[in-house]
Scaffold this motif. Structure first.
Motif, PDB file in Angstrom:
ATOM      1  N   LEU A 104       0.829  -1.203   0.000  1.00  0.00           N
ATOM      2  CA  LEU A 104       0.000   0.000   0.000  1.00  0.00           C
ATOM      3  C   LEU A 104       0.861   1.250   0.000  1.00  0.00           C
ATOM      4  CD1 LEU A 104      -2.615  -0.962   2.740  1.00  0.00           C
ATOM      5  CD2 LEU A 104      -2.908  -1.092   0.265  1.00  0.00           C
ATOM      6  N   SER A 105       0.344   2.264  -0.650  1.00  0.00           N
ATOM      7  CA  SER A 105       0.910   3.599  -0.607  1.00  0.00           C
ATOM      8  C   SER A 105      -0.224   4.511  -0.176  1.00  0.00           C
ATOM      9  CB  SER A 105       1.433   3.979  -1.997  1.00  0.00           C
ATOM     10  OG  SER A 105       2.044   5.241  -1.965  1.00  0.00           O
ATOM     11  N   ARG A 106       0.072   5.438   0.699  1.00  0.00           N
ATOM     12  CA  ARG A 106      -0.960   6.350   1.179  1.00  0.00           C
ATOM     13  C   ARG A 106      -0.565   7.769   0.827  1.00  0.00           C
ATOM     14  NH1 ARG A 106       1.166   2.485   3.416  1.00  0.00           N
ATOM     15  NH2 ARG A 106       0.083   0.946   4.615  1.00  0.00           N
ATOM     16  N   LEU A 117      -5.401  15.396   7.994  1.00  0.00           N
ATOM     17  CA  LEU A 117      -5.093  13.968   8.022  1.00  0.00           C
ATOM     18  C   LEU A 117      -5.615  13.334   9.309  1.00  0.00           C
ATOM     19  CD1 LEU A 117      -3.824  11.573   6.595  1.00  0.00           C
ATOM     20  CD2 LEU A 117      -1.626  12.238   7.583  1.00  0.00           C
ATOM     21  N   GLU A 118      -5.522  14.029  10.418  1.00  0.00           N
ATOM     22  CA  GLU A 118      -6.020  13.499  11.694  1.00  0.00           C
ATOM     23  C   GLU A 118      -7.529  13.284  11.645  1.00  0.00           C
ATOM     24  OE1 GLU A 118      -4.156  12.174  14.088  1.00  0.00           O
ATOM     25  OE2 GLU A 118      -2.518  12.673  12.734  1.00  0.00           O
ATOM     26  N   ALA A 119      -8.264  14.217  11.034  1.00  0.00           N
ATOM     27  CA  ALA A 119      -9.724  14.065  10.927  1.00  0.00           C
ATOM     28  C   ALA A 119     -10.076  12.877  10.033  1.00  0.00           C
ATOM     29  CB  ALA A 119     -10.349  15.347  10.390  1.00  0.00           C
ATOM     30  N   ILE A 120      -9.303  12.682   8.973  1.00  0.00           N
ATOM     31  CA  ILE A 120      -9.560  11.562   8.059  1.00  0.00           C
ATOM     32  C   ILE A 120      -9.226  10.235   8.748  1.00  0.00           C
ATOM     33  CG2 ILE A 120      -8.895  10.500   5.869  1.00  0.00           C
ATOM     34  CD1 ILE A 120      -8.385  13.480   4.909  1.00  0.00           C
ATOM     35  N   LYS A 121      -8.149  10.209   9.510  1.00  0.00           N
ATOM     36  CA  LYS A 121      -7.810   8.992  10.264  1.00  0.00           C
ATOM     37  C   LYS A 121      -8.941   8.620  11.211  1.00  0.00           C
ATOM     38  CE  LYS A 121      -2.773   9.414  10.396  1.00  0.00           C
ATOM     39  NZ  LYS A 121      -1.610   9.620  11.305  1.00  0.00           N
ATOM     40  N   ALA A 122      -9.594   9.624  11.784  1.00  0.00           N
ATOM     41  CA  ALA A 122     -10.697   9.365  12.711  1.00  0.00           C
ATOM     42  C   ALA A 122     -11.884   8.723  11.995  1.00  0.00           C
ATOM     43  CB  ALA A 122     -11.126  10.662  13.391  1.00  0.00           C
ATOM     44  N   GLU A 123     -12.023   8.953  10.677  1.00  0.00           N
ATOM     45  CA  GLU A 123     -13.098   8.327   9.889  1.00  0.00           C
ATOM     46  C   GLU A 123     -12.785   6.863   9.580  1.00  0.00           C
ATOM     47  OE1 GLU A 123     -13.521  10.540   6.239  1.00  0.00           O
ATOM     48  OE2 GLU A 123     -14.556  12.207   7.202  1.00  0.00           O
ATOM     49  N   CYS A 124     -11.518   6.503   9.639  1.00  0.00           N
ATOM     50  CA  CYS A 124     -11.078   5.149   9.278  1.00  0.00           C
ATOM     51  C   CYS A 124     -11.597   4.135  10.297  1.00  0.00           C
ATOM     52  CB  CYS A 124      -9.554   5.116   9.237  1.00  0.00           C
ATOM     53  SG  CYS A 124      -8.846   3.513   8.804  1.00  0.00           S
ATOM     54  N   PRO A 125     -12.165   3.012   9.810  1.00  0.00           N
ATOM     55  CA  PRO A 125     -12.589   1.967  10.745  1.00  0.00           C
ATOM     56  C   PRO A 125     -11.438   1.553  11.662  1.00  0.00           C
ATOM     57  CG  PRO A 125     -13.393   1.487   8.539  1.00  0.00           C
ATOM     58  CD  PRO A 125     -12.450   2.657   8.413  1.00  0.00           C
ATOM     59  N   THR A 126     -11.727   1.405  12.907  1.00  0.00           N
ATOM     60  CA  THR A 126     -10.723   1.114  13.928  1.00  0.00           C
ATOM     61  C   THR A 126      -9.848  -0.082  13.566  1.00  0.00           C
ATOM     62  OG1 THR A 126     -12.283   1.965  15.571  1.00  0.00           O
ATOM     63  CG2 THR A 126     -10.417   0.714  16.404  1.00  0.00           C
ATOM     64  N   SER A 131      -3.075  -0.921  10.271  1.00  0.00           N
ATOM     65  CA  SER A 131      -2.525  -1.355   8.982  1.00  0.00           C
ATOM     66  C   SER A 131      -2.300  -0.189   8.030  1.00  0.00           C
ATOM     67  CB  SER A 131      -3.476  -2.345   8.313  1.00  0.00           C
ATOM     68  OG  SER A 131      -3.655  -3.476   9.109  1.00  0.00           O
ATOM     69  N   LEU A 132      -3.165   0.809   8.101  1.00  0.00           N
ATOM     70  CA  LEU A 132      -3.094   1.914   7.144  1.00  0.00           C
ATOM     71  C   LEU A 132      -2.256   3.089   7.601  1.00  0.00           C
ATOM     72  CD1 LEU A 132      -6.783   2.003   5.875  1.00  0.00           C
ATOM     73  CD2 LEU A 132      -4.789   0.967   4.791  1.00  0.00           C
ATOM     74  N   PHE A 133      -2.148   3.286   8.892  1.00  0.00           N
ATOM     75  CA  PHE A 133      -1.461   4.474   9.395  1.00  0.00           C
ATOM     76  C   PHE A 133      -0.402   4.109  10.415  1.00  0.00           C
ATOM     77  CE2 PHE A 133      -5.761   5.891   8.158  1.00  0.00           C
ATOM     78  CZ  PHE A 133      -5.398   6.779   7.157  1.00  0.00           C
ATOM     79  N   SER A 134       0.597   3.377   9.971  1.00  0.00           N
ATOM     80  CA  SER A 134       1.684   2.983  10.873  1.00  0.00           C
ATOM     81  C   SER A 134       2.885   3.895  10.647  1.00  0.00           C
ATOM     82  CB  SER A 134       2.074   1.526  10.634  1.00  0.00           C
ATOM     83  OG  SER A 134       2.743   1.400   9.399  1.00  0.00           O
ATOM     84  N   ARG A 135       3.743   3.925  11.620  1.00  0.00           N
ATOM     85  CA  ARG A 135       4.972   4.734  11.504  1.00  0.00           C
ATOM     86  C   ARG A 135       5.911   4.168  10.449  1.00  0.00           C
ATOM     87  NH1 ARG A 135       6.106   6.495  17.733  1.00  0.00           N
ATOM     88  NH2 ARG A 135       3.958   7.078  18.059  1.00  0.00           N
ATOM     89  N   ASP A 136       5.798   2.874  10.184  1.00  0.00           N
ATOM     90  CA  ASP A 136       6.667   2.241   9.192  1.00  0.00           C
ATOM     91  C   ASP A 136       6.340   2.711   7.777  1.00  0.00           C
ATOM     92  OD1 ASP A 136       7.853   0.820  11.234  1.00  0.00           O
ATOM     93  OD2 ASP A 136       6.583  -0.935  10.935  1.00  0.00           O
TER      94      ASP A 136
END
Length: 182
Positions: A104-106, A117-126, A131-136
């Motif tokens: 994946l590329s984000r 980006l923080e507001a969009i992350k909050a919309e993401c299913p828990t 998997s989608l927003f890791s530090r790696d």
């Protein structure tokens, strides 16, 4: 400019995996990501002339085949923008990509992405957040200013090459420069 491998100064050879048709699948919601994804496709095709990129307005034949399109792509780019995680079809695409263990590329456009980006992350299913927003795998910021945009595009190209069977990770670094010969 063309993207070239730093080690050889030549454009990368872009192989596809078995059963693949596209190097990159651009997953986005139309309202806050359509024009950015069209621009990303145009620009990557100029920088890497042999790249094959799935974009719905160009390649979608049947909405019922989204999972097949994901399967036939090497890497899935998720354009995270407002409403992405509220779209049934976007969720189908990301769930399929995760279930198939697709690289994946984000990407996020802080100016025209509709929300922070923080507001969009909050919309993401828990269950998907880790998997989608890791530090790696940090989210690439998409810039519209040409000199910054080339950096965004280089990062996207590196992500895309990780899905090519002849590259994988780790990758050689890229060097971008103008060339009158192609």
């Amino acid at each position: 400019p063309l993207l070239r491998l730093e080690s050889t100064k030549a454009p990368p050879r872009l192989n596809l995996g078995e059963g693949q048709r596209w190097h990159f699948f651009l997953s986005h919601i139309w309202g806050t990501g359509q024009d950015q994804c069209a621009s990303i496709k145009r620009q990557l095709c100029l920088l890497l002339p042999s790249v094959s990129i799935f974009l719905d307005v160009d390649d979608l034949e049947d909405i019922g085949m989204l999972e097949e399109y994901i399967e036939a792509s090497g890497v899935v780019m998720i354009f995270v923008s407002q409403g992405y995680f509220k779209s049934a079809n976007c969720l189908r695409e990301v769930r399929c990509a995760l279930s198939k263990d697709k690289p994946l590329s984000r990407v996020h456009d802080p100016v025209r992405g509709g929300a922070s980006l923080e507001a969009i992350k909050a919309e993401c299913p828990t269950e998907m957040r880790g998997s989608l927003f890791s530090r790696d795998h940090p989210v690439i910021i998409f810039h519209r200013i040409k000199d910054y945009q080339i950096v965004s595009l280089r990062l996207l190209a590196e992500d895309m090459l990780r899905g090519c069977p002849n590259f994988g990770a780790p990758l050689s670094s890229f060097h971008s420069f103008s060339s009158s010969k192609q």
